[in-house]
Design a protein around this motif. Structure first.
Motif, PDB file in Angstrom:
ATOM      1  N   PHE A  39       0.844  -1.258  -0.014  1.00 44.79           N
ATOM      2  CA  PHE A  39       0.114  -0.123  -0.021  1.00 44.79           C
ATOM      3  C   PHE A  39       0.919   1.155   0.019  1.00 44.79           C
TER       4      PHE A  39
ATOM      5  N   TYR B 294       0.326   4.136  -2.704  1.00 43.67           N
ATOM      6  CA  TYR B 294      -0.409   5.324  -2.020  1.00 43.67           C
ATOM      7  C   TYR B 294       0.356   6.231  -1.250  1.00 43.67           C
TER       8      TYR B 294
ATOM      9  N   GLY C 284      -0.800   5.123   2.278  1.00 47.69           N
ATOM     10  CA  GLY C 284      -0.839   3.845   2.597  1.00 47.69           C
ATOM     11  C   GLY C 284       0.160   3.208   3.724  1.00 47.69           C
TER      12      GLY C 284
ATOM     13  N   TYR D 268      -0.382   0.467   6.472  1.00 45.78           N
ATOM     14  CA  TYR D 268      -1.734  -0.461   6.217  1.00 45.78           C
ATOM     15  C   TYR D 268      -1.777  -1.842   5.537  1.00 45.78           C
ATOM     16  N   THR D 269      -2.734  -2.645   5.936  1.00 43.42           N
ATOM     17  CA  THR D 269      -2.604  -3.902   5.313  1.00 43.42           C
ATOM     18  C   THR D 269      -4.314  -4.233   5.913  1.00 43.42           C
TER      19      THR D 269
ATOM     20  N   CYS E 141      -3.671  -7.718   0.642  1.00 44.83           N
ATOM     21  CA  CYS E 141      -4.203  -6.540   0.203  1.00 44.83           C
ATOM     22  C   CYS E 141      -6.014  -6.637   0.107  1.00 44.83           C
TER      23      CYS E 141
END
Length: 122
Positions: free
Chosen positions: A43, A47, A51, A54-55, A80
């Protein structure tokens, strides 16, 4: 019509929200990148700062199979959003699939083509 308010009563399995945070911390402490364990999508690479850290975190064996028990961090996988949905997607005669099984699906469905997410993460 869409947008109507509906009341829904349902049973759902309790999950410990702290486990997601602990799983992410374990991956980060190990020095490995925080990426999808199926397709390697990252991520943060896609992003940027949005990101970072994040996961989605997925139970390798669903709670409806394992039953009530203490979940260990090794029982969880970082995925993801696409791979997470595909692990949960069911069709007639099929049920949930593990990250390993999904990885095999990707290999057999696109043997010479990298998975879109892993290609963008490279």
């Amino acid at each position: 019509m869409e947008g109507r308010l509906l009341r829904r009563w349902a049973l759902f399995r309790e999950r410990d929200p702290k486990l997601r945070k602990l799983k992410i911390q374990k991956v980060q402490r190990s020095g490995r990148p925080l990426q999808c364990e199926v397709c390697s999508f990252n991520f943060a690479d896609t992003y940027g700062s949005l990101g970072e850290d994040y996961t989605e975190v997925h139970h390798v064996t669903p709670l409806h199979i394992s039953g009530t028990r203490e979940t260990k961090l090794d029982d969880l996988a970082c995925l993801c959003a696409n791979c997470h949905r595909m692990c949960h997607r069911s069709r007639p005669g099929e049920s949930w699939r593990t990250p390993d099984a999904l990885r095999a699906v990707i290999r057999t469905s696109t043997p010479d083509t990298p998975h879109a997410a892993s290609a963008s993460a490279s």
